[in-house]
Design a protein around this motif. Structure first.
Motif, PDB file in Angstrom:
ATOM      1  N   ALA A   1      -1.594  15.793  -0.378  1.00  0.00           N
ATOM      2  CA  ALA A   1      -2.936  15.669  -0.159  1.00  0.00           C
ATOM      3  C   ALA A   1      -3.050  16.593   1.129  1.00  0.00           C
ATOM      4  N   ASP A   2      -2.316  16.485   2.272  1.00  0.00           N
ATOM      5  CA  ASP A   2      -2.856  17.279   3.443  1.00  0.00           C
ATOM      6  C   ASP A   2      -2.415  18.841   3.073  1.00  0.00           C
ATOM      7  N   ALA A   3      -1.408  19.073   2.282  1.00  0.00           N
ATOM      8  CA  ALA A   3      -0.897  20.416   1.821  1.00  0.00           C
ATOM      9  C   ALA A   3      -1.981  20.925   1.201  1.00  0.00           C
ATOM     10  N   ALA A   4      -2.491  20.345   0.192  1.00  0.00           N
ATOM     11  CA  ALA A   4      -3.535  20.825  -0.536  1.00  0.00           C
ATOM     12  C   ALA A   4      -4.788  21.179   0.285  1.00  0.00           C
ATOM     13  N   ALA A   5      -5.099  20.132   0.952  1.00  0.00           N
ATOM     14  CA  ALA A   5      -6.569  20.498   2.034  1.00  0.00           C
ATOM     15  C   ALA A   5      -5.981  21.775   2.844  1.00  0.00           C
ATOM     16  N   LEU A   6      -4.949  21.824   3.359  1.00  0.00           N
ATOM     17  CA  LEU A   6      -4.435  23.055   4.104  1.00  0.00           C
ATOM     18  C   LEU A   6      -4.623  24.330   3.511  1.00  0.00           C
ATOM     19  N   ALA A   7      -4.183  24.370   2.077  1.00  0.00           N
ATOM     20  CA  ALA A   7      -4.305  25.393   1.371  1.00  0.00           C
ATOM     21  C   ALA A   7      -5.929  25.933   1.107  1.00  0.00           C
ATOM     22  N   GLU A   8      -6.621  24.692   1.016  1.00  0.00           N
ATOM     23  CA  GLU A   8      -7.818  25.103   0.610  1.00  0.00           C
ATOM     24  C   GLU A   8      -8.874  25.463   1.951  1.00  0.00           C
ATOM     25  N   TYR A   9      -8.392  25.064   3.144  1.00  0.00           N
ATOM     26  CA  TYR A   9      -8.624  25.563   4.564  1.00  0.00           C
ATOM     27  C   TYR A   9      -8.259  27.163   4.872  1.00  0.00           C
ATOM     28  N   ARG A  10      -7.076  27.352   4.179  1.00  0.00           N
ATOM     29  CA  ARG A  10      -6.587  28.946   4.553  1.00  0.00           C
ATOM     30  C   ARG A  10      -7.511  29.759   3.605  1.00  0.00           C
ATOM     31  N   GLU A  11      -7.524  29.334   2.416  1.00  0.00           N
ATOM     32  CA  GLU A  11      -8.340  30.124   1.397  1.00  0.00           C
ATOM     33  C   GLU A  11      -9.785  30.419   2.100  1.00  0.00           C
ATOM     34  N   LEU A  12     -10.533  29.483   2.417  1.00  0.00           N
ATOM     35  CA  LEU A  12     -12.009  29.310   2.875  1.00  0.00           C
ATOM     36  C   LEU A  12     -11.928  30.226   3.968  1.00  0.00           C
ATOM     37  N   ALA A  13     -10.787  30.074   5.178  1.00  0.00           N
ATOM     38  CA  ALA A  13     -10.510  30.855   6.278  1.00  0.00           C
ATOM     39  C   ALA A  13     -10.543  32.405   5.839  1.00  0.00           C
TER      40      ALA A  13
END
Length: 78
Positions: free
Chosen positions: A34-46
């Motif tokens: 879940a943390d990895a998925a959230a980090l991937a979403e954050y990177r895409e948003l960034a």
């Protein structure tokens, strides 16, 4: 306790400890995923925000150039 009852109890305790370790590891793995998925979403948003910011900066530069051209025209007329 006699020797014949200690062995089954020890086996049950080992099995219980193994199940607890497996369940704990499973939930840690799920949290990590879940943390990895959230980090991937954050990177895409960034990345999207960075691209948007660059587009805004380009547009502001263009508008600044146009304003400067209008000011120059107004100075030459007035």
């Amino acid at each position: 306790m006699s020797g014949s009852t200690v062995i089954p109890i020890a086996i049950l305790l080992i099995a219980f400890a193994s199940v607890v370790a497996i369940v704990t590891s499973y939930f840690k793995l799920q949290r990590h995923r879940a943390d990895a998925a959230a980090l991937a979403e954050y990177r895409e948003l960034a990345a999207q925000v960075t691209a948007g910011q660059q587009a805004i900066d380009t547009r502001l530069t263009e508008l600044g150039d146009r304003v400067a051209a209008v000011e120059k025209l107004l100075r030459s007329v007035g």
